[in-house]
Enzyme design. Structure first.
Site, PDB file in Angstrom:
ATOM      1  N   ASP A 139      18.656 -20.203 -16.346  1.00 29.21           N
ATOM      2  CA  ASP A 139      18.417 -19.755 -14.972  1.00 29.21           C
ATOM      3  C   ASP A 139      17.104 -18.990 -14.866  1.00 29.21           C
ATOM      4  O   ASP A 139      16.630 -18.406 -15.830  1.00 29.21           O
ATOM      5  CB  ASP A 139      19.544 -18.817 -14.516  1.00 29.21           C
ATOM      6  CG  ASP A 139      20.809 -19.575 -14.136  1.00 29.21           C
ATOM      7  OD1 ASP A 139      20.893 -20.784 -14.425  1.00 29.21           O
ATOM      8  OD2 ASP A 139      21.713 -18.944 -13.560  1.00 29.21           O
ATOM      9  N   ASP A 140      16.580 -18.983 -13.649  1.00 34.51           N
ATOM     10  CA  ASP A 140      15.510 -18.064 -13.204  1.00 34.51           C
ATOM     11  C   ASP A 140      14.084 -18.467 -13.553  1.00 34.51           C
ATOM     12  O   ASP A 140      13.156 -17.693 -13.289  1.00 34.51           O
ATOM     13  CB  ASP A 140      15.752 -16.612 -13.673  1.00 34.51           C
ATOM     14  CG  ASP A 140      17.021 -16.019 -13.083  1.00 34.51           C
ATOM     15  OD1 ASP A 140      17.698 -16.719 -12.305  1.00 34.51           O
ATOM     16  OD2 ASP A 140      17.331 -14.862 -13.413  1.00 34.51           O
ATOM     17  N   HIS A 174      18.343 -23.099  -7.709  1.00 35.37           N
ATOM     18  CA  HIS A 174      18.910 -21.751  -7.925  1.00 35.37           C
ATOM     19  C   HIS A 174      18.452 -20.813  -6.803  1.00 35.37           C
ATOM     20  O   HIS A 174      18.297 -19.620  -7.026  1.00 35.37           O
ATOM     21  CB  HIS A 174      18.469 -21.242  -9.296  1.00 35.37           C
ATOM     22  CG  HIS A 174      19.180 -20.011  -9.782  1.00 35.37           C
ATOM     23  ND1 HIS A 174      20.519 -19.773  -9.561  1.00 35.37           N
ATOM     24  CD2 HIS A 174      18.731 -18.923 -10.480  1.00 35.37           C
ATOM     25  CE1 HIS A 174      20.850 -18.607 -10.102  1.00 35.37           C
ATOM     26  NE2 HIS A 174      19.791 -18.070 -10.651  1.00 35.37           N
ATOM     27  N   HIS A 180      16.317 -15.893  -4.356  1.00 32.89           N
ATOM     28  CA  HIS A 180      17.086 -15.227  -5.427  1.00 32.89           C
ATOM     29  C   HIS A 180      17.159 -13.714  -5.174  1.00 32.89           C
ATOM     30  O   HIS A 180      16.843 -12.901  -6.045  1.00 32.89           O
ATOM     31  CB  HIS A 180      16.436 -15.516  -6.783  1.00 32.89           C
ATOM     32  CG  HIS A 180      17.358 -15.286  -7.950  1.00 32.89           C
ATOM     33  ND1 HIS A 180      17.544 -14.059  -8.531  1.00 32.89           N
ATOM     34  CD2 HIS A 180      18.163 -16.119  -8.645  1.00 32.89           C
ATOM     35  CE1 HIS A 180      18.403 -14.154  -9.526  1.00 32.89           C
ATOM     36  NE2 HIS A 180      18.804 -15.399  -9.609  1.00 32.89           N
ATOM     37  N   HIS A 215      18.896 -17.579 -19.926  1.00 29.74           N
ATOM     38  CA  HIS A 215      17.745 -17.460 -19.020  1.00 29.74           C
ATOM     39  C   HIS A 215      16.476 -17.747 -19.813  1.00 29.74           C
ATOM     40  O   HIS A 215      16.347 -17.261 -20.945  1.00 29.74           O
ATOM     41  CB  HIS A 215      17.676 -16.054 -18.430  1.00 29.74           C
ATOM     42  CG  HIS A 215      18.836 -15.725 -17.533  1.00 29.74           C
ATOM     43  ND1 HIS A 215      20.071 -15.373 -18.025  1.00 29.74           N
ATOM     44  CD2 HIS A 215      18.939 -15.730 -16.183  1.00 29.74           C
ATOM     45  CE1 HIS A 215      20.893 -15.161 -17.009  1.00 29.74           C
ATOM     46  NE2 HIS A 215      20.246 -15.370 -15.882  1.00 29.74           N
TER      47      HIS A 215
HETATM   48 ZN   LIG Z   1      19.513 -16.151 -11.421  1.00 24.77          ZN
END
Ligand SMILES: [Zn+2]
Length: 258
Positions: free
Chosen positions: A75-76, A126, A130, A221
């Site tokens: 993620d991210d 995602h 965010h 991540h």
């Molecule tokens: Zn995230």
């Protein structure tokens, strides 16, 4: 598993029973407070535990455990430093993965997103922003935010993702409505590394490696050296156990792009 709709029904029934008892027997208002605490506690736990599938179903593992495979998700990203290191490690171990990317980062580093895709990995949405306040956004605002990121991804890789991971894994009725109306598949996880909060890779590995089994979906991540350290040891562990790291689409046998 508990569902928000069922709990709403139960709470409505409990309130009706309370009103009846209040009128006929003079029951204390504390019963109403207890009902409220029951409802709010379940709502809070359901919002922060994506595996509960409380507001909507999020796929979080494969039930086909005969195949020796798991899916690693990042993620991210995209991140100018760590996504590249992640790609190098995945290539070294002949592993595939799924990257849930943030629109604001894609705007800054579209070339990294293209490289992830060129390496055969999957891209999921995602959110664009965010934000910590995502849970307070209206359904329309969430839909616009997801669509904005989908457009950026389409511009970079030529495909519109169908997989969505809610920011921070938080869900609520508005987020659920947005995901369902955009016909996206919500993706959770079965093993969480807490690699953005933990202080040492050793501690993370001690916690997650004993839990890993066929069909699992892991959350990492691509945003720090700590995560890179964890990934390298994780890939060594998987190689030793002869477990293959595949994409979410392959693990769950689902379509990942429109
Ligand atoms: Zn995230």
């Amino acid at each position: 598993m508990l569902k928000h709709k069922n709990i709403l029904g139960i709470v409505t029934l409990l309130i009706a029973v309370f009103v009846y008892c209040r009128i006929n027997f003079g029951s204390s208002y504390w019963w109403l407070v207890l009902i409220a605490i029951f409802f709010l506690t379940l709502t809070a736990i359901g919002a922060f535990h994506i595996r509960w599938n409380y507001f909507l179903t999020s796929l979080h593992k494969s039930f086909n455990t005969n195949k020796k495979q798991i899916a690693i998700t990042f993620d991210d990203g995209p991140n100018p430093e760590f996504t590249k290191k992640t790609l190098d490690l995945l290539k070294q171990f002949d592993a595939q993965a799924t990257f849930f990317c943030i629109g604001r980062n894609i705007e800054k580093h579209p070339e990294i997103l293209k490289e992830v895709f060129r390496n055969g990995h999957e891209i999921g949405n995602h959110s664009y922003i965010h934000s910590n306040e995502y849970g307070f956004f209206s359904t329309d605002k969430i839909k616009q935010d997801i669509a904005k990121n989908a457009t950026l991804i389409k511009e970079a890789i030529g495909k519109t993702p169908l997989l969505f991971r809610p920011p921070f894994g938080v869900t609520n009725p508005k987020i659920a409505r947005a995901i369902i109306s955009l016909k996206l598949t919500s993706i959770g996880w079965s093993v969480r590394s807490y690699d953005t909060q933990a202080k040492s890779a050793k501690k993370i590995l001690e916690k997650i490696l004993p839990k890993i089994k066929n069909g699992d979906l892991l959350l990492l991540h691509d945003t720090s050296n700590l995560s890179i350290e964890v990934l390298e040891q994780l890939l060594l562990f998987l190689r030793e156990k002869k477990i293959k790291a595949v994409t979410v689409g392959e693990l769950l046998n689902i379509e990942v792009y429109e």
